[in-house]
Design a protein around this motif. Structure first.
Motif, PDB file in Angstrom:
ATOM      1  N   PHE A  65       0.846  -1.183   0.000  1.00 56.70           N
ATOM      2  CA  PHE A  65       0.000   0.000   0.000  1.00 56.70           C
ATOM      3  C   PHE A  65       0.880   1.231   0.000  1.00 56.70           C
ATOM      4  O   PHE A  65       2.101   1.153   0.140  1.00 56.70           O
ATOM      5  CB  PHE A  65      -0.959   0.007   1.199  1.00 56.70           C
ATOM      6  CG  PHE A  65      -0.264  -0.021   2.535  1.00 56.70           C
ATOM      7  CD1 PHE A  65       0.038   1.150   3.202  1.00 56.70           C
ATOM      8  CD2 PHE A  65       0.104  -1.221   3.115  1.00 56.70           C
ATOM      9  CE1 PHE A  65       0.686   1.127   4.421  1.00 56.70           C
ATOM     10  CE2 PHE A  65       0.748  -1.268   4.332  1.00 56.70           C
ATOM     11  CZ  PHE A  65       1.043  -0.086   4.989  1.00 56.70           C
ATOM     12  N   ARG A  94      -9.878   2.194  -2.879  1.00 60.37           N
ATOM     13  CA  ARG A  94      -9.033   2.266  -1.680  1.00 60.37           C
ATOM     14  C   ARG A  94      -8.289   0.956  -1.441  1.00 60.37           C
ATOM     15  O   ARG A  94      -7.119   0.962  -1.062  1.00 60.37           O
ATOM     16  CB  ARG A  94      -9.879   2.627  -0.457  1.00 60.37           C
ATOM     17  CG  ARG A  94      -9.037   2.914   0.796  1.00 60.37           C
ATOM     18  CD  ARG A  94      -9.870   3.625   1.836  1.00 60.37           C
ATOM     19  NE  ARG A  94      -9.185   3.811   3.104  1.00 60.37           N
ATOM     20  CZ  ARG A  94      -8.353   4.798   3.389  1.00 60.37           C
ATOM     21  NH1 ARG A  94      -8.064   5.701   2.460  1.00 60.37           N
ATOM     22  NH2 ARG A  94      -7.793   4.907   4.578  1.00 60.37           N
ATOM     23  N   VAL A  95      -8.952  -0.165  -1.651  1.00 62.08           N
ATOM     24  CA  VAL A  95      -8.321  -1.480  -1.558  1.00 62.08           C
ATOM     25  C   VAL A  95      -8.695  -2.269  -2.800  1.00 62.08           C
ATOM     26  O   VAL A  95      -9.869  -2.301  -3.191  1.00 62.08           O
ATOM     27  CB  VAL A  95      -8.760  -2.246  -0.293  1.00 62.08           C
ATOM     28  CG1 VAL A  95      -8.081  -3.613  -0.237  1.00 62.08           C
ATOM     29  CG2 VAL A  95      -8.432  -1.448   0.970  1.00 62.08           C
ATOM     30  N   ALA A 131      -3.465  -1.266  -1.622  1.00 65.17           N
ATOM     31  CA  ALA A 131      -4.330  -0.233  -1.044  1.00 65.17           C
ATOM     32  C   ALA A 131      -3.708   1.138  -1.256  1.00 65.17           C
ATOM     33  O   ALA A 131      -2.545   1.269  -1.674  1.00 65.17           O
ATOM     34  CB  ALA A 131      -4.550  -0.508   0.448  1.00 65.17           C
ATOM     35  N   ALA A 162      -4.662   4.005   4.497  1.00 62.61           N
ATOM     36  CA  ALA A 162      -5.285   2.809   3.919  1.00 62.61           C
ATOM     37  C   ALA A 162      -4.563   1.542   4.348  1.00 62.61           C
ATOM     38  O   ALA A 162      -5.068   0.443   4.105  1.00 62.61           O
ATOM     39  CB  ALA A 162      -5.308   2.903   2.393  1.00 62.61           C
ATOM     40  N   CYS A 173      -6.096  -2.144   4.526  1.00 63.76           N
ATOM     41  CA  CYS A 173      -5.409  -3.244   3.865  1.00 63.76           C
ATOM     42  C   CYS A 173      -5.191  -4.400   4.830  1.00 63.76           C
ATOM     43  O   CYS A 173      -5.457  -5.565   4.499  1.00 63.76           O
ATOM     44  CB  CYS A 173      -4.072  -2.742   3.324  1.00 63.76           C
ATOM     45  SG  CYS A 173      -3.166  -3.931   2.323  1.00 63.76           S
TER      46      CYS A 173
END
Length: 273
Positions: free
Chosen positions: A146, A185-186, A195, A200, A204
């Motif tokens: 992420f 977002r994911v 993510a 986030a 995640c």
């Protein structure tokens, strides 16, 4: 449904995990059952093995959020780097790796790559880092990243042909390394979980928790953390911030983002993309 005893057990674990030095102490002694860290619940013999790549210049929150979630979930955590020298975060405090790349298990349940633009620029074409990610990621049950960590993961070739996301300012570089950017977002594509930016990382990790355990286990972690964000305003994505604020933010990042683009192009060439 949680009974009182179960809730108190999870809450105790959550309180311990929320303190980084205690959590790190628990991981350092995870395999030494004669020296359990205070306030830490024992790591089960069948606990999932999770390796988290840490690197100089990493964003501290990128580590602390997911680390807390996965510690409450009672995973066996390996904070890995080239050596065991303390890793300086962008906030100035350091985090000690628990294992070197060579000491990290060959077969992992999760390989997780957090972010930090400085580290991303420095290591996305570092052969030692890239070889480690490509090797462990080729066998890991779940491969995740992420924030700018998605860029580093893409540079290893592990996102080639996968839907993915990452930090909003850099996702435009993912296709240079074979990934398909999806504005969510994911993003879960087969065994890849990516993510968005720093915060986030918690989202995640909660998705990872559903894969390692189940949704109910992930829900317990969310409750322990009282994870229910209610920001005073919504300005965390370009869509929420609007074009003017987004452009100003990009102007401040222009120099480093150009470095990321250069390294992404080099990585793409190395990967034959």
């Amino acid at each position: 449904m949680l009974n009182r005893r179960s809730f108190l057990s999870f809450a105790t674990a959550g309180a311990a995990a929320a303190t980084l030095p205690v959590a790190l102490s628990g991981m350092a002694h995870a395999e030494d059952k004669t020296r359990p860290a205070p306030h830490m619940m024992p790591i089960p013999a069948d606990a999932p093995n999770v390796a988290i790549l840490i690197h100089p210049g990493m964003v501290a929150l990128d580590l602390v959020g997911p680390l807390t979630v996965l510690t409450i979930l009672r995973c066996r955590i390996f904070l890995v780097w080239k050596d065991k020298s303390p890793i300086a975060t962008e906030l100035g405090f350091s985090v000690p790796p628990t294992h070197t790349f060579n000491e990290c298990p060959n077969d992992l349940d999760v390989l997780l790559v957090p972010g930090g633009t400085i580290g991303t620029i420095a290591y996305m074409n570092d052969p030692v880092v890239i070889d480690f990610l490509a090797d462990r990621g080729s066998r890991a049950k779940w491969v995740s990243a992420f924030c700018t960590g998605s860029i580093t993961l893409a540079a290893s070739g592990l996102l080639n042909g996968y839907d993915a996301t990452g930090y909003w300012a850099l996702t435009r570089f993912l296709p240079l390394m074979g990934a398909r950017h999806v504005d969510q977002r994911v993003v879960v594509d087969r065994n890849r979980i990516t993510a968005g930016g720093t915060t986030a990382g918690i989202d995640c990790a909660l998705v990872i928790a559903t894969k390692l355990k189940d949704e109910e286990a992930a829900r317990r972690v969310a409750l322990i953390l009282e994870y229910s964000p209610q920001p005073p305003f919504h300005n965390g994505t370009p869509a929420e911030a609007g074009p003017e604020r987004t452009q100003k933010a990009l102007e401040h990042r222009k120099g480093r983002d150009a470095e990321v683009e250069r390294e992404a192009m080099l990585a793409g060439q190395r990967l034959g993309i």
